[in-house]
Write a protein that holds these residues in place. Structure first.
Motif, short mmCIF file in Angstrom:
data_model
loop_
_atom_site.label_atom_id
_atom_site.label_comp_id
_atom_site.label_asym_id
_atom_site.label_seq_id
_atom_site.Cartn_x
_atom_site.Cartn_y
_atom_site.Cartn_z
N LEU A 150 -10.67 8.77 -1.84
CA LEU A 150 -11.31 8.62 -3.15
C LEU A 150 -12.59 7.80 -3.07
CD1 LEU A 150 -8.00 8.09 -5.06
CD2 LEU A 150 -9.41 10.12 -5.08
N THR A 151 -12.73 7.00 -2.01
CA THR A 151 -14.02 6.33 -1.79
C THR A 151 -14.70 6.90 -0.56
OG1 THR A 151 -12.84 4.61 -0.58
CG2 THR A 151 -13.44 4.10 -2.84
N HIS A 152 -14.08 7.88 0.06
CA HIS A 152 -14.56 8.47 1.31
C HIS A 152 -14.68 7.44 2.41
CE1 HIS A 152 -15.65 11.36 -1.69
NE2 HIS A 152 -16.65 10.64 -2.13
N MET A 153 -13.82 6.44 2.39
CA MET A 153 -13.95 5.38 3.39
C MET A 153 -12.72 5.33 4.30
SD MET A 153 -16.72 3.35 2.92
CE MET A 153 -16.44 1.59 3.07
N PRO A 154 -12.94 5.33 5.60
CA PRO A 154 -11.80 5.07 6.48
C PRO A 154 -11.41 3.60 6.33
CG PRO A 154 -13.82 5.23 7.76
CD PRO A 154 -14.20 5.51 6.34
N MET A 155 -10.15 3.33 6.47
CA MET A 155 -9.73 1.94 6.42
C MET A 155 -8.61 1.70 7.40
SD MET A 155 -8.06 2.00 2.57
CE MET A 155 -7.43 0.34 2.55
N ILE A 207 0.73 -2.02 -7.01
CA ILE A 207 0.80 -1.34 -5.72
C ILE A 207 -0.53 -0.61 -5.48
CG2 ILE A 207 1.95 0.54 -4.47
CD1 ILE A 207 4.43 -0.43 -6.36
N ARG A 208 -1.03 -0.70 -4.26
CA ARG A 208 -2.32 -0.07 -3.95
C ARG A 208 -2.08 1.37 -3.53
NH1 ARG A 208 -5.91 -3.66 -5.90
NH2 ARG A 208 -5.15 -5.74 -5.46
N PHE A 209 -2.43 2.30 -4.37
CA PHE A 209 -2.25 3.71 -4.04
C PHE A 209 -3.47 4.22 -3.29
CE2 PHE A 209 1.03 3.05 -7.09
CZ PHE A 209 2.03 3.92 -6.72
N ILE A 210 -3.26 4.65 -2.07
CA ILE A 210 -4.36 5.14 -1.23
C ILE A 210 -4.15 6.64 -1.03
CG2 ILE A 210 -5.53 4.96 1.00
CD1 ILE A 210 -5.50 2.30 -0.44
N ARG A 211 -5.11 7.44 -1.54
CA ARG A 211 -4.94 8.88 -1.34
C ARG A 211 -5.45 9.25 0.05
NH1 ARG A 211 -7.89 13.81 -4.23
NH2 ARG A 211 -9.01 13.71 -2.28
N GLN A 267 2.26 1.58 -10.63
CA GLN A 267 0.83 1.27 -10.55
C GLN A 267 0.55 -0.06 -11.25
OE1 GLN A 267 -0.45 5.09 -12.27
NE2 GLN A 267 -1.80 5.28 -10.52
N ASP A 298 -9.27 6.34 2.66
CA ASP A 298 -9.12 6.37 1.22
C ASP A 298 -10.06 7.49 0.77
OD1 ASP A 298 -8.42 5.63 -1.46
OD2 ASP A 298 -10.46 4.88 -1.62
N TYR A 325 0.86 -1.19 0.00
CA TYR A 325 0.00 0.00 0.00
C TYR A 325 0.89 1.24 0.00
CZ TYR A 325 -3.94 -3.00 1.22
OH TYR A 325 -4.91 -3.96 1.21
N ILE A 344 -5.29 -0.70 7.70
CA ILE A 344 -4.46 -1.69 7.05
C ILE A 344 -3.61 -2.38 8.12
CG2 ILE A 344 -2.78 -2.12 5.22
CD1 ILE A 344 -3.53 0.76 4.18
#
Lengths: 293, 678, 180
Positions: free
Chosen positions: B497-502, B470-474, B466, B495, B445, B504
């Protein structure tokens, strides 16, 4: 040998706007182009709905239509952007992918067909606007029209560009040049190259959204005072023609701009008086004004 | 009449007798030229009004305004006016002294006037650019012009002298910037002294595993330069050395360098037997925690000079190395050495330091599985403990999930670093890609705020990474925390770009720590009298037009000490610095304007106040004589002037009488503008 | 207690279903190559009237967020290809949407309205079949009352219907009313 085409009817033209079919036949006849009928042909099938459900099945059904044209020994001619989108794409895919062709033929064999993908798929707008062209068409005209027209290209005639390579989809001129040759005074409007809102199964699945997109286009077309919408696709045609009525009913607008297909306008300029506008939903009493040459 | 005026008058009567005082000159005939600078000045200042006002000032023979005085047409306008009106002094009211004094001074000197008869008045930076108030700006411009005219009327011609200079350069710092600069200078035939504080040269570049955007081996690409510098007959390499004192000025710096003892003589053959027998093993600083060394060591196999170093801090004096050395190179009696070098110019190439993320406590740097990119580089080196394998430092296992975190210590006001390092995106992407190449089954990530990969082949490099998956998380992680219920590192990030907390769950976290000014540069910059930016880097002379010049004449900047740079930029910058540092040395002399200190021997009472005050030792005194100023050494700083109790020492063209005239004009004009009588 | 262990709004990176991402890649849209610039959303005629955000659909799909398949968003695309033709990374956005629709269809997420068009195709060979009014108009225009299409060949039509577009049933827990 005279030019001949396998005429692909599709669904909307023969089953909703037969005047587009009759004028297409009239125009091709005047141009000396022989029509080979495509018996047993069916839906292209539509690139929005059917491709979305099952792309491999969609390919097989499209390949069956291509196979019918191939048996005719004449390139396939469509009068519709949707049919063009499907048949061009599948023909292109089969031409460039032997494995795919093998798989598709395996399934076609069960249905009693075989496809080679050795012919071309063409759009009537290409034949008129490019093959005959704005200069060539003059030889066939009996008169011109006096009309302030707003062109609607639709989507699948020029896009995706890397496949079609007919004209720049962001700023095309092929239809402008052609309609001008028929005497049309062209009128530009906002978002001219945007979608009518019908495709992709949106009209079937989400009619309100589809109409909203149409409404945006209609507002722009009405704003500039266009007397008619000039299109090249029976599905866009249906959307503009019946859609204006739906918009008026739903939103209280009073859109009333007649829709004319390229075959209809060409037939008129070639001397045919009845191009079937009276059968349309919007402005059935609209009469085209002729200018003698 | 005040006392000081009287004194001035008295002095004036003696003037003719002293050749150092300005001689009686012909009557001042001043021309005033007011520049519009497009809209820069004219947009705020009523330039026509100022020019009209100037035409009534004492000694003014001619006054005008023009769109761009610095244009060819503008200069011709000045020259024509000088000729037609017999002007002997010019005042241009435009921009700064630095920017265009030389332009107009040359314009009148081409006509045979002394260039110092030109006076520059800055009505742009000091007037039009700092206000929108047109009335006030116009009035201020008038006062400034009046003051300039008064000063110009009093100006004296000053000679320009050619001064021979020392044809040798010192390069401070032996990283890739210093090496490039040293090599370029030496290839021009200029002797170079290269000063490096570590045991070997090469700097950060030799710590790296790969370089972007080609993923080349940095040791392979830099070693020809390393070897070239070591063997160049015109380069003297001093390792374990630091600059401890700097005297003099451009053309004649006297630099003191202190060299720490290595305790191993240069006849060392690098056979390594000493290290084999040394019983002391400590962490190798060079490997940032990923390698060990002995008390007698070389930091890495290719280190140059190829000589071992004895670390007395850890040495237990067992003497095994002395016994085993076949060439008797180990010598405990070596001592610190101090040497002085005379050099004409100095190139500062002390590089950068990786930001220490400890202070961002939410990131828990210090946990063995949370490392920096420089540590990652060492982990990837085949010579370190992991033998180039990527593992979790805590347990040696292969990481299944790796998170690369960008902007650690960059773009962070909380830690005082507002700036974007500008290099981390590329080295972060590089190492993310290398991890993915080594461990294709590991999820990598990459948490970023913005991706900044400008220029040729850099966006392409990003795209390639990319493609590797590789997972690009803005998003910038809020916390990086060791899981108290397991052995994972929990990276909490949105993230965006999806408006989601995550969250890892990582096995290894690599922090892309930014580049900061190196520790200890404060001391060096003080010795060199360099201005520093607030971020700690050395301030360049001009951000656009002088990126390799420092704030001090004769001192040049190479590489990351001027601000964060990647290797490509560093090498180019260092080449520019070498060229700038070589320029006066190749020319062989300096042109020095003699607007320096001068002593009126009749007034001087030999108190020697000036001699003790002068910061550069330019004033000396011989037995039985009055003090004398060394024009070459004098920096015109003016410190001696207030030290003199009788006003005997003055700076040419900055004399009390000249400055008094300027100030008086400024004030009297103020009265006039306000409508009062003098 | 287990209810509170996994907050529903947190993207669970551990539960990635690779099918969706692989589907996108096969369709010419490598989600990792997408730089999320939004050219697609800005090009979308549908997004001007709905909450459909092409960029976000692609991002969610890349994370294999399954709701992408059951949400109506992917069905709001008119396949106008403007996003496809304008993508700076040259990704085949429209084809990716079609691929997602194929995947959604395979899992039974097809609206009743769309199922009706398939019924028509099976019955008549046309998405838009003929009617009495048009038969009359065709005659007036000098055209054959019925075009010589597959509609005139019932045996073949039946065979086609059995071969093509056999749609899987809707998942039981999926309520179509949610779609709009």
């Amino acid at each position: 040998m005279a030019q001949s085409y396998s005429l692909f009817l599709g669904c909307i033209m023969p089953n909703r706007y037969p005047a587009i079919e009759s004028t297409t036949r009239f125009v091709l006849d005047k141009l000396g182009i022989e029509i080979k009928e495509m018996e047993r042909a069916g839906c292209c099938p539509a690139p929005g709905v059917f491709r979305s459900f099952n792309k491999p099945d969609w390919m097989v059904a499209a390949a069956r239509n291509l196979a019918i044209a191939e048996a005719n020994g004449a390139d396939l001619l469509t009068v519709c952007n949707g049919c063009f989108g499907t048949l061009f794409e599948v023909n292109h895919a089969l031409k460039n992918d032997e494995e795919l062709k093998k798989d598709v033929n395996a399934r076609l064999a069960d249905l009693g067909y075989h496809v080679e993908a050795n012919q071309e798929v063409k759009h009537i707008a290409q034949v008129l606007g490019f093959d005959i062209g704005p200069y060539g068409i003059r030889d066939y005209l009996k008169r011109k029209v006096r009309l302030r027209g707003a062109i609607h290209y639709g989507c699948h005639f020029l896009r995706p560009f890397h496949l079609k390579q007919i004209d720049d989809p962001e700023d095309p001129t092929i239809l402008e040049d052609y309609f001008e040759a028929l005497g049309v005074e062209l009128i530009d409007y906002r978002r001219k190259h945007a979608c009518c809102g019908a495709g992709g199964g949106v009209r079937a699945g989400h009619i309100e959204v589809s109409l909203e997109m149409l409404g945006e286009k209609m507002a722009a077309i009405t704003e500039v005072g266009a007397e008619a919408i000039l299109d090249i696709c029976p599905f866009c045609h249906l959307q503009f023609d019946t859609g204006q009525k739906s918009l008026n009913e739903k939103f209280g607008t009073n859109f009333n701009v007649p829709v004319i297909h390229i075959s209809q306008l060409t037939a008129f300029a070639m001397g045919l008086d009845d191009i079937g506008l009276e059968y349309q939903t919007i402005a059935p009493d609209f009469k085209l004004e002729a200018v003698e040459l | 009449m005040s006392k000081s005026e009287k004194k001035g008058k008295q002095r004036k009567t003696r003037k003719a007798k002293n050749k150092d005082e300005p001689a009686e000159q012909e009557r001042p005939r001043v021309g005033v030229f007011v520049c519009h600078c497009g809209e820069n000045i004219a947009g705020v200042v009523d330039v026509k009004d100022v020019a009209e006002f100037a035409s009534h000032l004492p000694n003014v023979e001619y006054s005008t305004d023009y769109l761009f005085m610095c244009s060819k047409q503008g200069i011709e306008l000045i020259q024509k006016a000088v000729k037609e009106h017999g002007l002997n002094r010019t005042v241009v009211a435009s921009c700064s002294y630095e920017q265009h004094w030389p332009t107009f001074a040359k314009a009148i000197s081409d006509l045979g006037l002394n260039p110092h008869m030109h006076t520059q008045v800055n009505i742009r930076e000091w007037c039009s650019w700092v206000t929108d108030d047109k009335k006030a700006a116009t009035e201020k411009a008038k006062r400034m012009v009046a003051a300039g005219v008064a000063r110009a009327s009093k100006k004296e011609p000053v000679a320009t002298r050619k001064i021979p200079i020392t044809k040798r350069t010192m390069v401070v710092g032996g990283g890739v910037a210093g090496l490039r600069a040293a090599m370029d200078l030496a290839e021009l035939g200029i002797p170079v002294v290269l000063v490096e504080k570590e045991t070997s040269i090469g700097g950060h570049m030799t710590m790296l595993n790969k370089t972007f955007p080609t993923n080349e081996c940095p040791m392979c690409t830099v070693s020809p330069l390393l070897n070239g510098v070591m063997s160049h007959p015109d380069i003297e390499v001093l390792t374990l050395s630091e600059v401890t004192n700097v005297e003099g000025t451009m053309g004649h710096f006297v630099v003191e360098v202190t060299t720490k003892p290595r305790y191993v003589h240069d006849n060392c053959t690098s056979c390594g037997r000493c290290a084999d027998v040394c019983p002391v093993e400590v962490e190798n600083e060079w490997d940032h925690g990923f390698g060990m060394r002995k008390a007698i060591y070389k930091p890495f196999p290719q280190a140059l000079p190829s000589v071992f170093t004895l670390d007395t801090k850890h040495c237990i004096d067992c003497g095994s190395c002395v016994i085993v050395c076949p060439v008797d190179a180990v010598d405990f009696s070596m001592t610190k050495e101090e040497r002085t070098f005379e050099v004409g110019t100095i190139v500062v190439a002390t590089g950068y330091e990786e930001y220490d993320p400890t202070e961002i406590t939410a990131y828990h740097y210090g946990h063995p599985d949370i490392i920096t990119q420089l540590q990652m580089e060492r982990m990837l080196a085949p010579t370190t403990l992991t033998k180039g394998k990527i593992v979790r430092p805590s347990n040696g296992e292969v990481p299944k999930t790796v998170v690369v975190v960008q902007c650690v210590g960059s773009r962070n006001d909380q830690v005082g670093n507002e700036y974007c390092t500008g290099v981390c995106c590329m080295f972060g992407i590089k190492n993310a890609g290398i991890i993915k190449d080594h461990l294709p089954d590991t999820e990598v990530y990459f948490c970023y705020i913005d991706i900044r990969t400008p220029g040729l082949y850099y966006e392409e490099y990003y795209k390639r990474a990319q493609k590797k998956g590789i997972r690009f998380i803005r998003g910038r992680p809020s916390t990086i925390t060791p899981d108290p219920t397991g052995d994972k590192i929990r990276v909490e990030v949105e993230d965006t770009l999806t408006h989601m907390p995550m969250c890892i769950e990582a096995d290894l976290v690599v922090l892309s720590a930014g580049m900061v000014a190196p520790r200890g540069f404060g001391k060096l910059s003080a010795k060199l009298e360099l201005l520093r930016a607030k971020e700690g880097f050395a301030k360049e002379y001009h951000v656009k037009m002088g990126p390799v010049r420092s704030s001090r004449d004769g001192v040049y900047l190479a590489g990351a000490i001027q601000g964060p740079k990647d290797i490509t930029q560093t090498v180019a910058h260092a080449g520019g610095a070498a060229s700038a540092a070589a320029q006066p040395l190749v020319q062989g002399f300096l042109e020095k304007r003699m607007d320096t200190a001068v002593i009126d021997e009749e007034l001087c009472i030999s108190c020697l106040g000036c001699v003790t005050t002068c910061p550069v030792g330019a004033i000396s005194v011989a037995e039985g004589e009055k003090p004398k100023v060394n024009d070459v050494a004098c920096k015109s700083c003016g410190a001696c002037v207030p030290a003199c109790p009788v006003g005997a020492i003055q700076i040419r063209n900055f004399r009390d009488s000249q400055l008094n005239a300027e100030v008086s004009a400024l004030l009297s004009v103020a009265a006039e503008l306000e409508g009062g009588d003098e | 207690m287990s209810v509170f262990k996994n907050p529903p709004c947190v993207l669970d990176s551990g539960k990635r279903d690779p099918t969706i991402e692989e589907t996108l890649k096969a369709a010419g849209f490598d989600p990792n190559l997408c730089i999320q610039c939004g050219t697609c959303t800005a090009s979308c005629p549908s997004g001007r009237w709905t909450a459909m955000r092409t960029r976000e659909v692609m991002r969610k799909a890349a994370f294999s967020i399954e709701v992408v398949l059951s949400d109506p968003d992917i069905w709001l695309c008119t396949t106008c290809y403007q996003c496809y033709d304008r993508c700076p990374r040259d990704l085949q956005v429209t084809d990716a949407i079609i691929a997602l629709r194929n995947l959604a269809s395979a899992r039974g997420f097809i609206s009743d309205k769309h199922r009706k068009t398939v019924d028509l195709l099976h019955k008549t060979g046309h998405a838009v079949p003929i009617n009495d009014r048009i038969r009359k108009i065709r005659k007036e225009l000098g055209l054959p009352e019925l075009p010589p299409t597959v509609y005139c060949y019932p045996e073949e039509l039946e065979k086609l219907g059995k071969t093509l577009f056999q749609l899987p049933p809707r998942p039981e827990d999926h309520d179509e009313e949610e779609e709009r």
